[in-house]
Write a protein that holds these residues in place. Structure first.
Motif, PDB file in Angstrom:
ATOM      1  N   LYS A 178       6.897  -6.305 -24.071  1.00 16.75           N
ATOM      2  CA  LYS A 178       7.338  -6.765 -22.761  1.00 16.75           C
ATOM      3  C   LYS A 178       6.181  -7.442 -22.019  1.00 16.75           C
ATOM      4  CE  LYS A 178      11.223  -4.940 -23.805  1.00 16.75           C
ATOM      5  NZ  LYS A 178      12.291  -5.826 -24.326  1.00 16.75           N
ATOM      6  N   ILE A 179       6.536  -8.336 -21.112  1.00 14.80           N
ATOM      7  CA  ILE A 179       5.537  -9.111 -20.376  1.00 14.80           C
ATOM      8  C   ILE A 179       5.738  -8.884 -18.883  1.00 14.80           C
ATOM      9  CG2 ILE A 179       4.626 -11.425 -19.961  1.00 14.80           C
ATOM     10  CD1 ILE A 179       6.267 -12.017 -22.757  1.00 14.80           C
ATOM     11  N   LEU A 180       4.684  -8.399 -18.220  1.00 15.16           N
ATOM     12  CA  LEU A 180       4.746  -8.090 -16.792  1.00 15.16           C
ATOM     13  C   LEU A 180       3.480  -8.581 -16.100  1.00 15.16           C
ATOM     14  CD1 LEU A 180       6.006  -4.412 -17.106  1.00 15.16           C
ATOM     15  CD2 LEU A 180       7.264  -6.225 -15.918  1.00 15.16           C
ATOM     16  N   TYR A 181       3.616  -9.032 -14.863  1.00 10.43           N
ATOM     17  CA  TYR A 181       2.442  -9.347 -14.056  1.00 10.43           C
ATOM     18  C   TYR A 181       1.695  -8.057 -13.748  1.00 10.43           C
ATOM     19  CZ  TYR A 181       4.270 -14.059 -13.161  1.00 10.43           C
ATOM     20  OH  TYR A 181       4.725 -15.346 -13.289  1.00 10.43           O
ATOM     21  N   PHE A 182       0.374  -8.150 -13.692  1.00 14.45           N
ATOM     22  CA  PHE A 182      -0.406  -6.952 -13.378  1.00 14.45           C
ATOM     23  C   PHE A 182      -0.055  -6.419 -12.000  1.00 14.45           C
ATOM     24  CE2 PHE A 182      -3.160  -9.575 -10.778  1.00 14.45           C
ATOM     25  CZ  PHE A 182      -3.825  -8.688  -9.924  1.00 14.45           C
ATOM     26  N   THR A 183       0.349  -7.303 -11.085  1.00 15.96           N
ATOM     27  CA  THR A 183       0.735  -6.870  -9.741  1.00 15.96           C
ATOM     28  C   THR A 183       2.050  -6.107  -9.755  1.00 15.96           C
ATOM     29  OG1 THR A 183       1.543  -9.150  -9.491  1.00 15.96           O
ATOM     30  CG2 THR A 183      -0.530  -8.584  -8.379  1.00 15.96           C
ATOM     31  N   GLN A 184       2.905  -6.400 -10.732  1.00 14.67           N
ATOM     32  CA  GLN A 184       4.144  -5.637 -10.855  1.00 14.67           C
ATOM     33  C   GLN A 184       3.839  -4.218 -11.321  1.00 14.67           C
ATOM     34  OE1 GLN A 184       6.250  -8.432 -13.489  1.00 14.67           O
ATOM     35  NE2 GLN A 184       7.624  -8.940 -11.787  1.00 14.67           N
ATOM     36  N   LEU A 185       2.978  -4.089 -12.311  1.00 13.79           N
ATOM     37  CA  LEU A 185       2.591  -2.767 -12.792  1.00 13.79           C
ATOM     38  C   LEU A 185       1.876  -1.976 -11.703  1.00 13.79           C
ATOM     39  CD1 LEU A 185       1.361  -3.769 -16.351  1.00 13.79           C
ATOM     40  CD2 LEU A 185       3.224  -2.168 -15.867  1.00 13.79           C
ATOM     41  N   LEU A 186       0.944  -2.622 -11.033  1.00 19.09           N
ATOM     42  CA  LEU A 186       0.199  -1.944  -9.971  1.00 19.09           C
ATOM     43  C   LEU A 186       1.121  -1.546  -8.834  1.00 19.09           C
ATOM     44  CD1 LEU A 186      -2.444  -0.980  -8.722  1.00 19.09           C
ATOM     45  CD2 LEU A 186      -2.829  -3.318  -7.890  1.00 19.09           C
ATOM     46  N   GLY A 187       2.035  -2.437  -8.465  1.00 16.86           N
ATOM     47  CA  GLY A 187       2.965  -2.138  -7.379  1.00 16.86           C
ATOM     48  C   GLY A 187       3.808  -0.918  -7.666  1.00 16.86           C
ATOM     49  N   MET A 188       4.307  -0.810  -8.895  1.00 19.91           N
ATOM     50  CA  MET A 188       5.117   0.363  -9.251  1.00 19.91           C
ATOM     51  C   MET A 188       4.272   1.627  -9.270  1.00 19.91           C
ATOM     52  SD  MET A 188       7.848  -1.123 -12.049  1.00 19.91           S
ATOM     53  CE  MET A 188       6.667  -2.136 -12.943  1.00 19.91           C
ATOM     54  N   ALA A 189       3.011   1.509  -9.692  1.00 20.83           N
ATOM     55  CA  ALA A 189       2.114   2.666  -9.647  1.00 20.83           C
ATOM     56  C   ALA A 189       1.884   3.128  -8.217  1.00 20.83           C
ATOM     57  CB  ALA A 189       0.783   2.322 -10.310  1.00 20.83           C
ATOM     58  N   LEU A 190       1.934   2.193  -7.278  1.00 21.56           N
ATOM     59  CA  LEU A 190       1.733   2.522  -5.865  1.00 21.56           C
ATOM     60  C   LEU A 190       3.004   3.051  -5.208  1.00 21.56           C
ATOM     61  CD1 LEU A 190      -0.408  -0.590  -4.814  1.00 21.56           C
ATOM     62  CD2 LEU A 190      -1.236   1.733  -5.245  1.00 21.56           C
ATOM     63  N   GLY A 191       4.097   3.102  -5.981  1.00 23.88           N
ATOM     64  CA  GLY A 191       5.338   3.660  -5.454  1.00 23.88           C
ATOM     65  C   GLY A 191       6.404   2.644  -5.101  1.00 23.88           C
ATOM     66  N   LEU A 192       6.132   1.356  -5.328  1.00 28.78           N
ATOM     67  CA  LEU A 192       7.127   0.331  -5.044  1.00 28.78           C
ATOM     68  C   LEU A 192       8.168   0.290  -6.160  1.00 28.78           C
ATOM     69  CD1 LEU A 192       4.720  -2.535  -3.871  1.00 28.78           C
ATOM     70  CD2 LEU A 192       6.028  -0.952  -2.437  1.00 28.78           C
TER      71      LEU A 192
END
Length: 309
Positions: free
Chosen positions: A271-285
């Motif tokens: 799968k391909i994801l922007y690093f900001t998408q991964l980071l955002g979900m880690a932050l609870g988004l």
């Protein structure tokens, strides 16, 4: 690493791709910034940086186009501009270098700025940073760890930086400056950020390999083969996800992953994801908040499996 207050509020240059095919990157970058308490102020009336096309016609005009954005940044009272796209970041940095080292570039910029009726940009007035610099320097790994709500633990990531983030080396004088600085041969800022969010970074040898983005229309077969090399290498390294930090690279990986299966009969499942998408979900988004539903690469099942749905 403590955060640098200088980068808490910066000018934001989204560039053309983030208003089109890279909209999910724009959405997730803004959402992450807000969640981290960072302030992005979009440049007023910005223009295309010249992308990859203008330099093939007249590289001096490309320098002017990028310099105009730097001039607007300065007029808005900012000394730092953040460009999340590798192409935009590269072109703004190159314009800075050219205006400081090439008299013809300086003359063309002076002439066109005067004709356009705005202040001529002079090298050294504005610092251009990437989205990786912005988060790494303003928040740092410790700051990310403190804010993680849904750890990325269990997700194996191949961090893909692309070729324009580090090349040519001479336009990035802040890199390769020892401990704490980014490396042009082995970039690590994205690795550092996602590791702080709990991800497991795999040892990925093609992190700065070219994806063929500039040749997608003129030589699609070559682009597809380059992307296939990147994706198969990432899978061989055991990665679940390729993390990206450039809209052109991201779109190229997604599009040619599909094309490789249809044209070459070579299927990859990563799968391909922007690093900001991964980071955002880690932050609870939520996945929707960071635009995962906008990606062609459908990572929703994987994310739900990892507790990030």
């Amino acid at each position: 690493m403590a955060g640098d207050m200088k980068y808490k509020k910066v000018a934001y240059y989204p560039g053309c791709a983030l208003e089109g095919s890279g909209h999910a990157y724009n959405r997730s970058t803004k959402a992450v910034g807000k969640e981290l308490g960072l302030d992005l102020v979009e440049i007023k009336n910005w223009n295309c940086c010249g992308a990859m096309e203008v330099k093939n016609i007249d590289p001096k005009i490309q320098t002017y186009l990028s310099a105009r954005n730097l001039s607007i940044t300065e007029e808005m009272g900012f000394d730092t501009v953040m460009a999340p796209c590798n192409g935009c970041y590269h072109n703004l940095k190159k314009a800075e270098y050219d205006l400081d080292h090439d008299e013809t570039s300086k003359e063309v910029n002076n002439r066109l700025s005067s004709k356009a009726g705005h202040k001529t940009y002079e090298a050294g007035k504005v610092e251009t940073i990437h989205a990786l610099d912005w988060i790494k320097k303003s928040i740092g790994e410790d700051g990310i760890r403190e804010r993680v709500k849904n750890s990325l633990q269990g997700i194996k990531v191949a961090n893909y930086y692309g070729c324009m983030y580090t090349r040519p080396r001479h336009i990035f004088p802040e890199k390769d400056q020892g401990p704490g600085s980014e490396s042009t041969s082995k970039p690590h800022y994205m690795d550092d950020i996602l590791a702080a969010a709990g991800a497991e970074n795999v040892d990925f040898p093609l992190k700065t390999a070219c994806c063929g983005g500039a040749h997608t229309l003129s030589d699609s077969d070559t682009s597809t083969k380059l992307v296939l090399n990147i994706l198969t290498a990432a899978e061989a390294c055991g990665a679940d996800v390729v993390a990206t930090e450039c809209p052109t690279c991201h779109t190229g990986l997604e599009m040619h992953q599909i094309r490789a299966e249809k044209v070459l009969g070579r299927k990859t499942n990563i799968k391909i994801l922007y690093f900001t998408q991964l980071l955002g979900m880690a932050l609870g988004l939520s996945a929707k908040k960071v635009g995962v539903n906008e990606n062609f690469s459908d990572a929703r099942s994987l994310l739900k499996e990892k507790g990030l749905g």
